[in-house]
Design a protein around this motif. Structure first.
Motif, PDB file in Angstrom:
ATOM      1  N   GLU A 238       0.831  -1.205   0.000  1.00  0.00           N
ATOM      2  CA  GLU A 238       0.000   0.000   0.000  1.00  0.00           C
ATOM      3  C   GLU A 238       0.865   1.254   0.000  1.00  0.00           C
ATOM      4  O   GLU A 238       0.471   2.292  -0.527  1.00  0.00           O
ATOM      5  N   HIS A 239       2.055   1.169   0.558  1.00  0.00           N
ATOM      6  CA  HIS A 239       2.960   2.322   0.598  1.00  0.00           C
ATOM      7  C   HIS A 239       3.761   2.461  -0.691  1.00  0.00           C
ATOM      8  O   HIS A 239       4.497   3.433  -0.850  1.00  0.00           O
ATOM      9  N   VAL A 240       3.623   1.484  -1.588  1.00  0.00           N
ATOM     10  CA  VAL A 240       4.359   1.534  -2.845  1.00  0.00           C
ATOM     11  C   VAL A 240       3.419   1.654  -4.034  1.00  0.00           C
ATOM     12  O   VAL A 240       3.608   2.501  -4.901  1.00  0.00           O
ATOM     13  N   HIS A 241       2.400   0.808  -4.070  1.00  0.00           N
ATOM     14  CA  HIS A 241       1.500   0.758  -5.218  1.00  0.00           C
ATOM     15  C   HIS A 241       0.166   1.437  -4.978  1.00  0.00           C
ATOM     16  O   HIS A 241      -0.571   1.670  -5.939  1.00  0.00           O
ATOM     17  N   GLY A 242      -0.183   1.750  -3.747  1.00  0.00           N
ATOM     18  CA  GLY A 242      -1.508   2.298  -3.488  1.00  0.00           C
ATOM     19  C   GLY A 242      -2.577   1.334  -3.941  1.00  0.00           C
ATOM     20  O   GLY A 242      -2.538   0.150  -3.641  1.00  0.00           O
ATOM     21  N   GLU A 243      -3.539   1.824  -4.692  1.00  0.00           N
ATOM     22  CA  GLU A 243      -4.624   0.976  -5.192  1.00  0.00           C
ATOM     23  C   GLU A 243      -4.441   0.621  -6.672  1.00  0.00           C
ATOM     24  O   GLU A 243      -5.384   0.210  -7.332  1.00  0.00           O
ATOM     25  N   SER A 244      -3.242   0.783  -7.194  1.00  0.00           N
ATOM     26  CA  SER A 244      -3.014   0.499  -8.610  1.00  0.00           C
ATOM     27  C   SER A 244      -3.059  -0.998  -8.883  1.00  0.00           C
ATOM     28  O   SER A 244      -2.951  -1.824  -7.977  1.00  0.00           O
ATOM     29  N   ARG A 245      -3.157  -1.355 -10.149  1.00  0.00           N
ATOM     30  CA  ARG A 245      -3.190  -2.756 -10.538  1.00  0.00           C
ATOM     31  C   ARG A 245      -1.881  -3.466 -10.201  1.00  0.00           C
ATOM     32  O   ARG A 245      -1.855  -4.681 -10.010  1.00  0.00           O
ATOM     33  N   ASP A 246      -0.794  -2.720 -10.156  1.00  0.00           N
ATOM     34  CA  ASP A 246       0.504  -3.319  -9.841  1.00  0.00           C
ATOM     35  C   ASP A 246       0.485  -4.004  -8.481  1.00  0.00           C
ATOM     36  O   ASP A 246       1.208  -4.976  -8.258  1.00  0.00           O
ATOM     37  N   ARG A 247      -0.334  -3.497  -7.579  1.00  0.00           N
ATOM     38  CA  ARG A 247      -0.377  -4.095  -6.242  1.00  0.00           C
ATOM     39  C   ARG A 247      -0.890  -5.533  -6.305  1.00  0.00           C
ATOM     40  O   ARG A 247      -0.383  -6.407  -5.610  1.00  0.00           O
ATOM     41  N   GLY A 248      -1.889  -5.773  -7.144  1.00  0.00           N
ATOM     42  CA  GLY A 248      -2.436  -7.118  -7.260  1.00  0.00           C
ATOM     43  C   GLY A 248      -1.403  -8.111  -7.745  1.00  0.00           C
ATOM     44  O   GLY A 248      -1.279  -9.220  -7.210  1.00  0.00           O
TER      45      GLY A 248
ATOM     46  N   ALA B  60       1.836  -7.773  -7.513  1.00  0.00           N
ATOM     47  CA  ALA B  60       2.853  -7.909  -6.471  1.00  0.00           C
ATOM     48  C   ALA B  60       2.393  -8.890  -5.390  1.00  0.00           C
ATOM     49  O   ALA B  60       3.199  -9.675  -4.872  1.00  0.00           O
ATOM     50  N   MET B  61       1.091  -8.881  -5.076  1.00  0.00           N
ATOM     51  CA  MET B  61       0.537  -9.832  -4.098  1.00  0.00           C
ATOM     52  C   MET B  61       0.693 -11.262  -4.603  1.00  0.00           C
ATOM     53  O   MET B  61       1.097 -12.163  -3.852  1.00  0.00           O
TER      54      MET B  61
END
Length: 243
Positions: free
Chosen positions: A78-88, A90-91
């Motif tokens: 959350e501190h890197v990708h916020g709510e962007s698609r990249d976060r998904g 990365a998970m």
């Protein structure tokens, strides 16, 4: 590594079993040789504070700190990708990395939840601990600095992680950000600091690709005007997904 497991339990949502285990957790911290007296005593002070308060008050304070907004979120991405698609993505990569290293998730938490992340590291060897904790260190330093600005005893947990894992080149910038950003800023300022740079994570050690740039605990860091951080996909996880 018992200390990482103890820090994970202290960082998780407080419940009755955790409160009952506080004397045992304090003993683990006292026996940690890689913690200097200052960081060690700060964690002991937090444990004492958690022992001396009713559970309901501890839970209310915890929610007030960590569960209201993104400023002190305990989710790394959350501190890197916020709510962007990249976060998904990365998970997905992080979950696959856990699996490939013998750690199956059966908890409700997301894989980037810091207490879960520390639980995973506590089951790994020294190389994995150093690499992954080092990659995450800019976020750990930032959270510790933000908690210190709030005069919260929970800051001790993140300072302990920095003492164990070694600081990073971005530490000065993270602390300056925390001291100047004001209350509960969103990810905007982090984006400004990390714009067009890379964070290495999950095994990308190419110096040209940026990264945390770990230093040994207590070593001086080199000031920098740029903070190279952007989380990248795990090549091993991608290869596993293609099989």
């Amino acid at each position: 590594m018992l200390t990482l497991r103890a820090l994970a339990h202290l960082m998780a949502y407080p419940n009755a079993p955790m409160q009952e285990a506080l004397p045992e957790l304090a003993e683990v911290i006292r026996n940690e040789e890689r913690l200097a007296e200052g960081p060690k005593q700060a964690v002991i002070n937090l444990i004492t504070e958690l022992q001396d308060q009713p559970l309901g008050e501890i839970q209310e304070q915890y929610v007030s700190l960590f569960d209201r907004g993104r400023h002190l979120s305990l989710h790394l991405f959350e501190h890197v990708h916020g709510e962007s698609r990249d976060r998904g993505q990365a998970m997905v990569d992080l979950m696959e990395h856990y699996r490939l290293n013998g750690y199956e998730l059966d908890a409700k938490e997301l894989p980037d939840h810091i207490p879960l992340f520390l639980e995973y590291l506590s089951t790994q060897d020294e190389t994995e601990i150093t690499d992954m904790l080092g990659d995450a260190m800019p976020v750990m330093v930032l959270l510790g600095a933000r908690l210190e600005e709030k005069e919260s005893a929970y800051a001790a947990l993140f300072h302990a992680l920095e003492a164990i894992g070694g600081s990073c080149e971005q530490a000065r910038d993270m602390r300056e950000l925390a001291s100047t950003e004001g209350p509960d800023e969103t990810i905007t300022k982090m984006d400004e600091i990390w714009e067009e740079e890379q964070v290495t994570f999950l095994g990308n050690n190419d110096p040209a690709g940026g990264g945390c740039g770990n230093t040994s605990p207590g070593a001086a860091t080199t000031p920098t005007d740029e903070i190279p951080v952007r989380w990248v996909d795990n090549p091993g996880a991608q290869a596993a997904g293609q099989r």
